[in-house]
Structure formats: structure tokens, C-alpha cells
Design an enzyme around this catalytic site. Structure first.
Site, PDB file in Angstrom:
ATOM      1  N   ALA A 163       0.814  -1.213   0.000  1.00  0.00           N
ATOM      2  CA  ALA A 163       0.000   0.000   0.000  1.00  0.00           C
ATOM      3  C   ALA A 163       0.844   1.259   0.000  1.00  0.00           C
ATOM      4  O   ALA A 163       0.412   2.295  -0.508  1.00  0.00           O
ATOM      5  CB  ALA A 163      -0.934   0.006   1.209  1.00  0.00           C
ATOM      6  N   TYR A 164       2.058   1.197   0.559  1.00  0.00           N
ATOM      7  CA  TYR A 164       2.925   2.385   0.535  1.00  0.00           C
ATOM      8  C   TYR A 164       3.235   2.778  -0.904  1.00  0.00           C
ATOM      9  O   TYR A 164       3.067   3.945  -1.297  1.00  0.00           O
ATOM     10  CB  TYR A 164       4.209   2.118   1.316  1.00  0.00           C
ATOM     11  CG  TYR A 164       5.173   3.288   1.274  1.00  0.00           C
ATOM     12  CD1 TYR A 164       5.027   4.358   2.145  1.00  0.00           C
ATOM     13  CD2 TYR A 164       6.218   3.327   0.348  1.00  0.00           C
ATOM     14  CE1 TYR A 164       5.897   5.440   2.104  1.00  0.00           C
ATOM     15  CE2 TYR A 164       7.093   4.407   0.301  1.00  0.00           C
ATOM     16  CZ  TYR A 164       6.934   5.453   1.174  1.00  0.00           C
ATOM     17  OH  TYR A 164       7.796   6.529   1.120  1.00  0.00           O
ATOM     18  N   ALA A 165       3.688   1.809  -1.703  1.00  0.00           N
ATOM     19  CA  ALA A 165       4.007   2.096  -3.101  1.00  0.00           C
ATOM     20  C   ALA A 165       2.763   2.544  -3.858  1.00  0.00           C
ATOM     21  O   ALA A 165       2.800   3.514  -4.633  1.00  0.00           O
ATOM     22  CB  ALA A 165       4.628   0.869  -3.766  1.00  0.00           C
ATOM     23  N   SER A 192       0.120   3.999  -2.694  1.00  0.00           N
ATOM     24  CA  SER A 192      -0.273   5.353  -2.277  1.00  0.00           C
ATOM     25  C   SER A 192       0.603   6.414  -2.938  1.00  0.00           C
ATOM     26  O   SER A 192       0.118   7.495  -3.293  1.00  0.00           O
ATOM     27  CB  SER A 192      -0.209   5.473  -0.755  1.00  0.00           C
ATOM     28  OG  SER A 192       1.127   5.431  -0.264  1.00  0.00           O
TER      29      SER A 192
END
Length: 250
Positions: free
Chosen positions: A167-169, A171
Site C-alpha cells: 500500500a505504501y508504493a 499510495s
């Protein structure tokens, strides 16, 4: 010119009102201190009130303009919370010349197979949805100001993803898309919109991602300051809709 070789003139941001998210630590804190040192009046947004108060004192002790503190927990803040923040800025300052999105979370590295929905939603909320909501709430103020700036702090993983960054990438890819959409929509406005990847820095987020890494191998957050000051100042008036890194030429 390489943007991170930019040398900010004294008074570069004199009289400018700049809102920084994630100001309670890391990159956001460094940007707030650096912008205050060249004349900006800072609005410090973050979830750790004690750290914001410490930063407030440091800015004043260094001779900077009196800042303002707005506690904001992006995990739980609603659309109304962001609108209220924009209302406070309007009522207290009457203008906004820059918005720098620095707040971000990582939480964990995991295969998509194992990702849980709660973590996924939380990261997208903090790293992407909150940036959308705050930008939307502040756009009337930014469009009413002369030569205003909207800066999204990105990451190389938002331009070329790698396994396990979940989810970091995603986002960060979303932030790049949001930047591009806003840049086209605001092409004829006074608002210049860009994203900036500051690279690996000596921050908590980096330490969470690479716990075995010697943190001294990475530069401090202050090392990215010249690029942010360039994008906040008048010299970047023609820079718009760009996905930039510290070594980008402008």
C-alpha cells in the site's frame, strides 16, 4: 540548475504563509525550520502536539515569524476536519501561499497475498486520501494567492514499484496521479503543482523499512531542503506538473 544545489536568498519566503503536514518530525520538521529561516510564516500540522510545540519554540528562538500549530491525526481526520483546518487558516492568516505534503506512514513490508485490509486502508488514508482532502480544502486559498505552491512528497517507489512495498508504493503512485490531475486542472491558475522524491533520508520511516541499515549511511532530512525551498519560491514559477528528484534540472 540541479534543484538541490539551489541557494535560497535571505527573505526568499518573506511574508509567505506555508502549511506543512508531518511537521512533528523528519522531513516535515526540516522543511518547516528551513522555510522559517528564509522568512515564511509556518502552519505546523501533525499528530504529536508536544513535538509541534518544541518546533514552534525552535522557530521563535531562531528569530522566525511566529508559527501556528494545528494538531491533525490523518488516520482519523474526516473531510470536515480538513475543511475546518482550511477555515482556521483563512480566519487567522487570510491567505495561503504554499502547501507541502510530508506526512506518510509505512507500517510494514508484506506480500500482497498477506496484506490485511485494515493496514491497506490506513496507509491509503494517511498517504493519499488525506493529501487529496487537504489539497481540496485549501485550493480556494491557494488559487486566491499570487504564485502559490502545492508540493507532494513522493518516492521512487511511486514511479517504479518493487515487491513487498504494498500500500505504501500504491499510495505514492496515487500521489503522482493526483499531482498530474491537479497540474492540468490548475494550468491557468496561480498554483504551481509538483511532486518531489527526496530519496533515502535519515528518518523514522526509512528506519522502519530498513531496521538493519546503519542510519548514518543516509543523509539527514535537511539535505533535501534546497529543493523544497526552490519549489516554494518565486524562482520555480515556470515549474509545473513535474515529477522531480533531488538531481532534477530546472
Amino acid at each position: 540548475m540541479i534543484i538541490n544545489q539551489y541557494q535560497a536568498a535571505p527573505g526568499l519566503l518573506q511574508g509567505r504563509i506555508i502549511l506543512v503536514t508531518g511537521a512533528s518530525g523528519g522531513l516535515g520538521r526540516a522543511i518547516a525550520l528551513g522555510a522559517a529561516a528564509v522568512g515564511a510564516t509556518l502552519i505546523l500540522a501533525g499528530r504529536d502536539t508536544a513535538k509541534l510545540e518544541q518546533l514552534y519554540d525552535e522557530i521563535e528562538a531562531a528569530g522566525g515569524a511566529q508559527p501556528a500549530i494545528i494538531p491533525l491525526n490523518l488516520e482519523t481526520a474526516s473531510a470536515h476536519s480538513h475543511e475546518e483546518l482550511a477555515d482556521v487558516v483563512r480566519d487567522e492568516f487570510g491567505a495561503l501561499h504554499g502547501l507541502v505534503h510530508c506526512a506518510a506512514q509505512l507500517r510494514l513490508l508484506s506480500r500482497i497475498d498477506d496484506y490485511d485490509l485494515e493496514t491497506w486502508n490506513q496507509l491509503l488514508q494517511v498517504n493519499l486520501t488525506a493529501a487529496f482532502l487537504l489539497s481540496q480544502a485549501c485550493l480556494p486559498l491557494l488559487k486566491a494567492s499570487d504564485q502559490s505552491r502545492l508540493i507532494f512528497t513522493s518516492d521512487q517507489l511511486g514511479r517504479r514499484a518493487k515487491a513487498y512495498w504494498g500500500a505504501y508504493a500504491v499510495s505514492k503512485f496515487g500521489l503522482e496521479g493526483l499531482m498530474q490531475v491537479l497540474a492540468e486542472e490548475l494550468e491557468s491558475s496561480p498554483v504551481r503543482v509538483n511532486s518531489l522524491d527526496p530519496g533515502p533520508l535519515r528518518t523514522k520511516l526509512r528506519k522502519d523499512a530498513y531496521p538493519g541499515e546503519d542510519e548514518n549511511d543516509n543523509p539527514p532530512p535537511e539535505s533535501a531542503l534546497p529543493a523544497y525551498l526552490y519549489l516554494l519560491g518565486a524562482d520555480s514559477a515556470e515549474v509545473h506538473g513535474r515529477a522531480l528528484s533531488l538531481d532534477s534540472e530546472c
